[in-house]
Write an enzyme that holds these catalytic residues in place. Structure first.
Site, short mmCIF file in Angstrom:
data_model
loop_
_atom_site.label_atom_id
_atom_site.label_comp_id
_atom_site.label_asym_id
_atom_site.label_seq_id
_atom_site.Cartn_x
_atom_site.Cartn_y
_atom_site.Cartn_z
N THR A 146 0.87 -1.19 0.00
CA THR A 146 0.00 0.00 0.00
C THR A 146 0.91 1.24 0.00
O THR A 146 1.36 1.66 -1.05
CB THR A 146 -0.97 0.00 1.19
N LYS A 172 4.12 -6.96 3.78
CA LYS A 172 3.84 -5.55 3.49
C LYS A 172 3.56 -4.86 4.82
O LYS A 172 3.12 -5.47 5.79
CB LYS A 172 2.65 -5.38 2.55
N THR A 183 -0.89 -2.91 10.19
CA THR A 183 -1.40 -3.22 8.85
C THR A 183 -0.29 -3.97 8.18
O THR A 183 0.33 -3.53 7.24
CB THR A 183 -1.77 -2.02 8.01
N GLU A 266 6.69 4.70 7.16
CA GLU A 266 6.21 5.86 6.42
C GLU A 266 7.07 7.09 6.71
O GLU A 266 7.16 7.54 7.83
CB GLU A 266 4.74 6.12 6.74
N ASN A 389 0.32 10.59 6.01
CA ASN A 389 -0.87 10.24 6.77
C ASN A 389 -1.89 11.35 6.90
O ASN A 389 -3.01 11.13 7.35
CB ASN A 389 -0.47 9.73 8.15
#
Lengths: 394, 394
Positions: A146, A172, A183, A266, A389
């Site tokens: 993602t 992932k 996630t 991230e 985000n």
């Protein structure tokens, strides 16, 4: 690479139109013969439909799995039709795979609370099956991504007394990552012959030492799933002693995958390894390591190459673990910056330069006889995290 | 404003050269007559020297306090000379204040692990005492600031049967803020006559409902201190019934201060109020509120005005509280976005515009008979937080 992959697994991906960007978003991992399987799932009270269904299927099939079907772009969570979508998907895959529906485990990752149109999946399945190949392992690793920037795979092979066995894993995950998973989707395949109970025990301990020692932002998602498959296609059944070696190799693959997730956190520019030793117990070492790895203040200091060890000691202090701060030494990049709870002299300029490295190690050692150790992985905390985000959903 | 301040308190500030920027960094709050005092401190195992000393002094003086002395720019924590510095400071202040050393409470805020030169403090004390005035309340509120952008004060006055009593509080804190306090210093003064035991009870509950419901980044500091002083200078002793009103007013002042800290969170553009109701207990409501208020994913979504309610539900799900996700409604800015755990229809564009406001309210309601409620304050999570904390020390 493909000739070293575990035997008996077939991989495929297609673009089913679930995510807006035209990038394959539907994946299949198919095992021939059927595999023994173990899995661990999110502990979030709000569990996505595919998690609920997979748990039930694994139970009713007694850990027998033929196919994994994974979509990216929609978490199939907190929606009216969630369970119906997961069930319809599993049934449709089972039909094409010629197996029972409970031998198909679905996974989803993406935005929460948006209805997933199951027709996008079912209408894409014939193409998905048509494009299956033992070589498309890497394609699946890419299609499950993602916000990940890079695909994440790891492999290990072992020569046992009766022959060679192979292990390959993919994962992932990039944000919303915290111990007890995230996630995170992870799939580890081996062609060794391993019974379902042994698999379960191996996966539990390997997860404890890998995915559960990983934190990006302290958030735990609704969809986390790690599946371990053993289809026995190598014909090699490890002996009791060899099983330990196999467990170690699987743990190694999973640690490798977990560290890759942290590195790809991230907005991250650095992989941060947090080592804790000398704690009273492994549980205490975990508390300390987790508090340090989760601290936004520690992580922003790492981003700025700032040897701010006070924040590290402070995080250990509020972790909930009991220890004497006056017995704590802290090392940054191998350089002692805190001795017995106090400032140790160091060359600020040199250490700052070392902290510019892409790999940062924080090592907290408690003097004494404590045997508690832990290793955590996280990343630095940069402006990029906020950018990613602040507008993920829209 | 000054004519409404509690009677009998004198304030002063000077620049003692502790912080690099030439901005007053040493403050005094002096009470004439001596005040009854209660205080709450950080629960971090790594407690700064002034915290350790203040705890001991309050105990030995039985809650009697004449002076508070506060330095900004150095936390006086995790240093070789920490306790010596705190003791020398208290003694030197006591000499000038003509009181016992244990009637002086020192506080420090700033960088951890750097030796604090006590001579900078002692040599500045004569000037600090010379500049004392009942009017310099606001100067102290400014001098205790570190990364704070604005000074934070709140006041309340009450007309009781025997006369008027006044309450005034000031606080600092901007990052490293999490329930159980933070690099938070708070000082609340009243001229009511209140016994030490009553003060203690009032402060405990007021802290629970204010500072302990505040989170900026989940970090808990080594120096947190909130002191409540009651010097009786008004000559008014509240009756038993009136004491509840006074407690409420003090709680109100402290809630006001806590919300100001959240609004001034490092890099924050928005104040976020998190309301939880219908939980099984206050403890459960606290868990849920704290998880939401602490979630970087929720806070970055608020920064981006993104009505990503899935992240809110998800945070509640991993909070540790037990509840049925299918009974959860979520409101953003008064608009229902999640009904019974599922997406509720809303106008995305309109709601995004509403979320651009500087005040954002997240309201999670659990249907049923649960009486557990909680209110938390936090802020959005922006690039600014990273900038501030990436190079705080250097």
């Amino acid at each position: 690479m493909s000739n070293e992959l575990p035997l008996g697994y077939h991989y495929s991906t297609v673009y089913a139109g679930i995510r807006k960007v035209q990038k394959d978003d539907l994946s299949l991992i198919f095992s021939e013969p059927a595999a023994n399987a173990a899995a661990v799932f999110t502990k979030n009270l709000v569990a996505a439909a595919p998690v609920v269904l997979s748990k039930a299927s694994l139970k009713s099939s007694k850990g027998k799995v033929r196919a994994l079907v994974i979509n990216a772009g929609n978490a199939n969570c907190a929606t009216r039709t969630g369970m119906k979508v997961a069930e319809t998907t599993a049934k449709a895959v089972a039909k094409l795979a010629k197996c029972a529906a409970n031998e198909v485990l679905p996974s989803s990752t993406g935005v929460i609370g948006v209805e997933l149109d199951v027709k996008k999946i079912t209408s894409s399945l014939p193409a998905l099956f048509a494009r299956m190949s033992p070589d498309r392992f890497g394609d699946v690793a890419r299609a499950i991504m993602t916000t990940d920037l890079v695909q994440k795979t790891a492999q290990a092979n072992l020569q046992l007394s009766k022959g060679k066995i192979r292990i390959a894993g993919m994962t992932k995950g990039s944000g919303m990552i915290q111990p007890n998973m995230a996630t995170t989707l992870g799939y580890v395949m081996t062609d060794a012959k391993i019974g379902a109970n042994d698999l379960k025990a191996i996966l539990a301990r390997a997860t404890e030492l890998s995915y559960n020692r990983l934190t990006v932002d302290g958030d735990t998602s609704t969809n986390d799933t790690v599946v371990l498959l053993a289809n026995g296609a190598s014909g090699v059944k490890p002996t009791g002693e060899e099983l330990k070696l196999v467990a170690e190799a699987i743990t190694g693959v999973m640690k490798n995958l977990a560290a890759q997730i942290a590195r790809d956190g991230e907005g991250a520019k650095k992989l941060v390894r947090v080592l804790v030793s000398g704690a009273k117990s492994e549980a205490d070492a975990n508390l300390i390591g987790r508090a340090i790895a989760n601290s936004p203040l520690v992580k922003t200091a790492v981003a700025g190459s700032d040897p701010n060890w006070g924040r590290i000691l402070c995080a250990a202090g509020y972790s909930g673990a009991k220890f004497d701060p006056a017995k704590v030494d802290i090392y940054l990049q191998g350089k002692r910056v805190c001795k017995a709870g106090l400032a140790a002299p160091f060359d600020e300029g040199k250490l700052k330069a070392k902290l510019d490295d892409k790999d940062v190690t924080i090592d907290l050692r408690i003097a004494g006889n404590g045997k508690g150790e832990a290793e955590f992985w996280t990343c630095d905390f940069t402006e990029g995290y906020i950018e990613i985000n602040g507008s993920y959903r829209t």
